[in-house]
Design a protein around this motif. Structure first.
Motif, PDB file in Angstrom:
ATOM      1  N   MET A 167       6.743   3.496 -36.557  1.00 33.14           N
ATOM      2  CA  MET A 167       7.692   4.577 -36.786  1.00 33.14           C
ATOM      3  C   MET A 167       8.900   4.031 -37.546  1.00 33.14           C
ATOM      4  SD  MET A 167       8.367   7.727 -34.849  1.00 33.14           S
ATOM      5  CE  MET A 167       9.697   8.827 -34.921  1.00 33.14           C
ATOM      6  N   ALA A 168       9.389   4.776 -38.488  1.00 32.75           N
ATOM      7  CA  ALA A 168      10.523   4.357 -39.309  1.00 32.75           C
ATOM      8  C   ALA A 168      11.807   4.337 -38.485  1.00 32.75           C
ATOM      9  CB  ALA A 168      10.685   5.306 -40.485  1.00 32.75           C
ATOM     10  N   LYS A 169      12.655   3.392 -38.829  1.00 29.26           N
ATOM     11  CA  LYS A 169      13.969   3.311 -38.204  1.00 29.26           C
ATOM     12  C   LYS A 169      14.802   4.506 -38.666  1.00 29.26           C
ATOM     13  CE  LYS A 169      17.763   0.074 -37.702  1.00 29.26           C
ATOM     14  NZ  LYS A 169      18.143  -1.313 -37.914  1.00 29.26           N
ATOM     15  N   THR A 170      15.525   5.139 -37.747  1.00 29.41           N
ATOM     16  CA  THR A 170      16.386   6.264 -38.098  1.00 29.41           C
ATOM     17  C   THR A 170      17.830   5.798 -38.129  1.00 29.41           C
ATOM     18  OG1 THR A 170      14.854   7.841 -37.107  1.00 29.41           O
ATOM     19  CG2 THR A 170      17.102   8.598 -37.473  1.00 29.41           C
ATOM     20  N   VAL A 171      18.464   6.002 -39.287  1.00 28.08           N
ATOM     21  CA  VAL A 171      19.834   5.551 -39.529  1.00 28.08           C
ATOM     22  C   VAL A 171      20.679   6.744 -39.943  1.00 28.08           C
ATOM     23  CG1 VAL A 171      21.291   4.032 -40.935  1.00 28.08           C
ATOM     24  CG2 VAL A 171      18.992   3.303 -40.309  1.00 28.08           C
ATOM     25  N   LEU A 172      21.855   6.866 -39.351  1.00 30.42           N
ATOM     26  CA  LEU A 172      22.826   7.865 -39.780  1.00 30.42           C
ATOM     27  C   LEU A 172      23.793   7.165 -40.720  1.00 30.42           C
ATOM     28  CD1 LEU A 172      24.532  10.599 -37.747  1.00 30.42           C
ATOM     29  CD2 LEU A 172      25.946   9.081 -39.118  1.00 30.42           C
ATOM     30  N   VAL A 173      23.877   7.632 -41.953  1.00 29.01           N
ATOM     31  CA  VAL A 173      24.866   7.126 -42.898  1.00 29.01           C
ATOM     32  C   VAL A 173      26.018   8.122 -42.863  1.00 29.01           C
ATOM     33  CG1 VAL A 173      25.396   6.574 -45.297  1.00 29.01           C
ATOM     34  CG2 VAL A 173      23.166   5.956 -44.339  1.00 29.01           C
ATOM     35  N   TYR A 174      27.185   7.638 -42.463  1.00 26.14           N
ATOM     36  CA  TYR A 174      28.356   8.492 -42.252  1.00 26.14           C
ATOM     37  C   TYR A 174      29.246   8.412 -43.495  1.00 26.14           C
ATOM     38  CZ  TYR A 174      32.250  10.418 -39.402  1.00 26.14           C
ATOM     39  OH  TYR A 174      33.255  11.183 -38.875  1.00 26.14           O
ATOM     40  N   GLY A 175      29.237   9.471 -44.278  1.00 25.08           N
ATOM     41  CA  GLY A 175      30.029   9.549 -45.499  1.00 25.08           C
ATOM     42  C   GLY A 175      29.137   9.888 -46.678  1.00 25.08           C
TER      43      GLY A 175
ATOM     44  N   CYS B 247      13.434   3.734 -44.312  1.00 25.00           N
ATOM     45  CA  CYS B 247      14.192   4.283 -43.183  1.00 25.00           C
ATOM     46  C   CYS B 247      14.241   5.805 -43.269  1.00 25.00           C
ATOM     47  CB  CYS B 247      15.623   3.759 -43.179  1.00 25.00           C
ATOM     48  SG  CYS B 247      15.783   2.013 -42.806  1.00 25.00           S
ATOM     49  N   ARG B 248      14.296   6.413 -42.124  1.00 25.88           N
ATOM     50  CA  ARG B 248      14.596   7.849 -42.036  1.00 25.88           C
ATOM     51  C   ARG B 248      16.113   7.938 -42.000  1.00 25.88           C
ATOM     52  NH1 ARG B 248      15.041  11.270 -37.040  1.00 25.88           N
ATOM     53  NH2 ARG B 248      15.117  13.393 -37.844  1.00 25.88           N
ATOM     54  N   VAL B 249      16.706   8.576 -43.008  1.00 26.42           N
ATOM     55  CA  VAL B 249      18.160   8.584 -43.150  1.00 26.42           C
ATOM     56  C   VAL B 249      18.714   9.982 -42.918  1.00 26.42           C
ATOM     57  CG1 VAL B 249      20.109   8.139 -44.691  1.00 26.42           C
ATOM     58  CG2 VAL B 249      18.075   6.676 -44.793  1.00 26.42           C
ATOM     59  N   LEU B 250      19.687  10.048 -42.006  1.00 27.08           N
ATOM     60  CA  LEU B 250      20.453  11.266 -41.783  1.00 27.08           C
ATOM     61  C   LEU B 250      21.804  11.034 -42.441  1.00 27.08           C
ATOM     62  CD1 LEU B 250      19.681  11.781 -37.978  1.00 27.08           C
ATOM     63  CD2 LEU B 250      18.267  12.387 -39.958  1.00 27.08           C
ATOM     64  N   LEU B 251      22.008  11.623 -43.597  1.00 23.70           N
ATOM     65  CA  LEU B 251      23.275  11.480 -44.329  1.00 23.70           C
ATOM     66  C   LEU B 251      24.231  12.519 -43.783  1.00 23.70           C
ATOM     67  CD1 LEU B 251      24.872  10.125 -46.605  1.00 23.70           C
ATOM     68  CD2 LEU B 251      23.803  11.744 -48.196  1.00 23.70           C
ATOM     69  N   TYR B 252      25.382  12.065 -43.288  1.00 23.98           N
ATOM     70  CA  TYR B 252      26.265  12.933 -42.509  1.00 23.98           C
ATOM     71  C   TYR B 252      27.674  13.003 -43.097  1.00 23.98           C
ATOM     72  CZ  TYR B 252      29.332  14.499 -38.820  1.00 23.98           C
ATOM     73  OH  TYR B 252      30.288  15.177 -38.127  1.00 23.98           O
TER      74      TYR B 252
ATOM     75  N   LEU C 190      15.486  11.939 -49.189  1.00 25.17           N
ATOM     76  CA  LEU C 190      15.789  11.904 -47.754  1.00 25.17           C
ATOM     77  C   LEU C 190      14.837  12.804 -46.968  1.00 25.17           C
ATOM     78  CD1 LEU C 190      19.702  11.975 -47.788  1.00 25.17           C
ATOM     79  CD2 LEU C 190      18.185   9.988 -47.719  1.00 25.17           C
ATOM     80  N   GLU C 191      14.587  13.986 -47.496  1.00 27.31           N
ATOM     81  CA  GLU C 191      13.694  14.922 -46.812  1.00 27.31           C
ATOM     82  C   GLU C 191      12.259  14.404 -46.790  1.00 27.31           C
ATOM     83  OE1 GLU C 191      14.513  18.627 -48.800  1.00 27.31           O
ATOM     84  OE2 GLU C 191      16.394  18.892 -47.701  1.00 27.31           O
ATOM     85  N   GLN C 192      11.854  13.720 -47.851  1.00 33.37           N
ATOM     86  CA  GLN C 192      10.507  13.129 -47.905  1.00 33.37           C
ATOM     87  C   GLN C 192      10.320  12.101 -46.795  1.00 33.37           C
ATOM     88  OE1 GLN C 192       9.742  11.275 -51.684  1.00 33.37           O
ATOM     89  NE2 GLN C 192       7.840  10.352 -51.007  1.00 33.37           N
ATOM     90  N   GLN C 193      11.392  11.413 -46.417  1.00 34.50           N
ATOM     91  CA  GLN C 193      11.350  10.397 -45.368  1.00 34.50           C
ATOM     92  C   GLN C 193      11.622  10.996 -43.981  1.00 34.50           C
ATOM     93  OE1 GLN C 193       9.866   8.011 -47.316  1.00 34.50           O
ATOM     94  NE2 GLN C 193      11.015   6.519 -46.144  1.00 34.50           N
ATOM     95  N   GLY C 194      11.787  12.316 -43.902  1.00 37.70           N
ATOM     96  CA  GLY C 194      12.030  12.969 -42.618  1.00 37.70           C
ATOM     97  C   GLY C 194      13.491  13.123 -42.266  1.00 37.70           C
ATOM     98  N   GLY C 195      14.373  12.774 -43.195  1.00 40.72           N
ATOM     99  CA  GLY C 195      15.812  12.891 -42.965  1.00 40.72           C
ATOM    100  C   GLY C 195      16.401  14.059 -43.721  1.00 40.72           C
ATOM    101  N   GLY C 196      17.666  13.901 -44.139  1.00 36.59           N
ATOM    102  CA  GLY C 196      18.312  14.955 -44.902  1.00 36.59           C
ATOM    103  C   GLY C 196      19.815  14.855 -44.817  1.00 36.59           C
ATOM    104  N   LEU C 197      20.462  15.893 -45.314  1.00 37.59           N
ATOM    105  CA  LEU C 197      21.916  16.006 -45.284  1.00 37.59           C
ATOM    106  C   LEU C 197      22.308  16.862 -44.089  1.00 37.59           C
ATOM    107  CD1 LEU C 197      24.767  15.726 -46.582  1.00 37.59           C
ATOM    108  CD2 LEU C 197      24.215  17.808 -47.880  1.00 37.59           C
ATOM    109  N   PHE C 198      23.281  16.374 -43.321  1.00 44.12           N
ATOM    110  CA  PHE C 198      23.763  17.080 -42.139  1.00 44.12           C
ATOM    111  C   PHE C 198      25.279  17.142 -42.180  1.00 44.12           C
ATOM    112  CE2 PHE C 198      19.712  15.253 -41.249  1.00 44.12           C
ATOM    113  CZ  PHE C 198      19.023  16.270 -40.602  1.00 44.12           C
ATOM    114  N   CYS C 199      25.829  18.315 -41.931  1.00 47.48           N
ATOM    115  CA  CYS C 199      27.283  18.502 -41.970  1.00 47.48           C
ATOM    116  C   CYS C 199      27.739  19.161 -40.670  1.00 47.48           C
ATOM    117  CB  CYS C 199      27.663  19.388 -43.153  1.00 47.48           C
ATOM    118  SG  CYS C 199      27.119  18.755 -44.747  1.00 47.48           S
ATOM    119  N   GLY C 200      28.943  18.795 -40.235  1.00 49.23           N
ATOM    120  CA  GLY C 200      29.516  19.439 -39.059  1.00 49.23           C
ATOM    121  C   GLY C 200      29.492  18.584 -37.821  1.00 49.23           C
ATOM    122  N   ASN C 201      28.674  18.954 -36.841  1.00 48.45           N
ATOM    123  CA  ASN C 201      28.654  18.296 -35.536  1.00 48.45           C
ATOM    124  C   ASN C 201      27.724  17.079 -35.553  1.00 48.45           C
ATOM    125  OD1 ASN C 201      28.638  17.537 -32.875  1.00 48.45           O
ATOM    126  ND2 ASN C 201      27.633  19.369 -32.122  1.00 48.45           N
TER     127      ASN C 201
END
Length: 132
Positions: A1-9, A26-31, A46-57
């Motif tokens: 399973m890919a490592k999930t990383v939140l990139v903040y900024g 990596c599965r990246v949640l860009l926040y 990002l979406e291809q890797q199961g992540g994406g752009l997330f805003c807010g909470n």
């Protein structure tokens, strides 16, 4: 399973880190704290890797991540990273993520062995208004 990383900024540095980490598998949640847009090619990657752009909470994302990578403009101490540390989530800078991503001497996209022949020189800077 890919490592999930939140990139903040989501500035130039954050998008660059998200791009590099996603390309390493990596599965990246860009926040971002606030609503923002990113390049459509990066969004697709990002979406291809199961992540994406997330805003807010961002706290709602912490249950999914193993690590947070901070962009230069994000303070090390803030409510999201403080909560992440309480949950045992590692918080590192982009410079640390770049160092770990250097694979010549590492394993799994992270430097894991010190090599006396390997020299790192890191130059960092800061944003300054030079015109005023």
């Amino acid at each position: 399973m890919a490592k999930t990383v939140l990139v903040y900024g989501t500035g130039i540095s954050g998008c660059g880190a998200a791009d590099a980490l996603a390309k390493q598998g990596c599965r990246v949640l860009l926040y971002s704290d606030r609503e923002t847009e990113i390049d459509s090619g990066l969004r697709a990657l990002l979406e291809q890797q199961g992540g994406g752009l997330f805003c807010g909470n961002g706290e709602a994302l912490l249950a999914e991540v193993e690590q947070i990578v901070l962009s230069p403009g994000i303070p090390l101490a803030n409510p999201l990273t403080d909560r992440a540390r309480q949950l045992g989530i590692e918080v590192i800078s982009e410079v640390e993520a770049a160092y770990r991503s250097y694979t010549k001497y590492g394993k799994d996209n992270y430097c894991s062995t010190f090599n006396a022949d390997f020299v790192n020189i890191v130059c960092t800077g800061f944003n300054v208004d030079c015109e005023g």
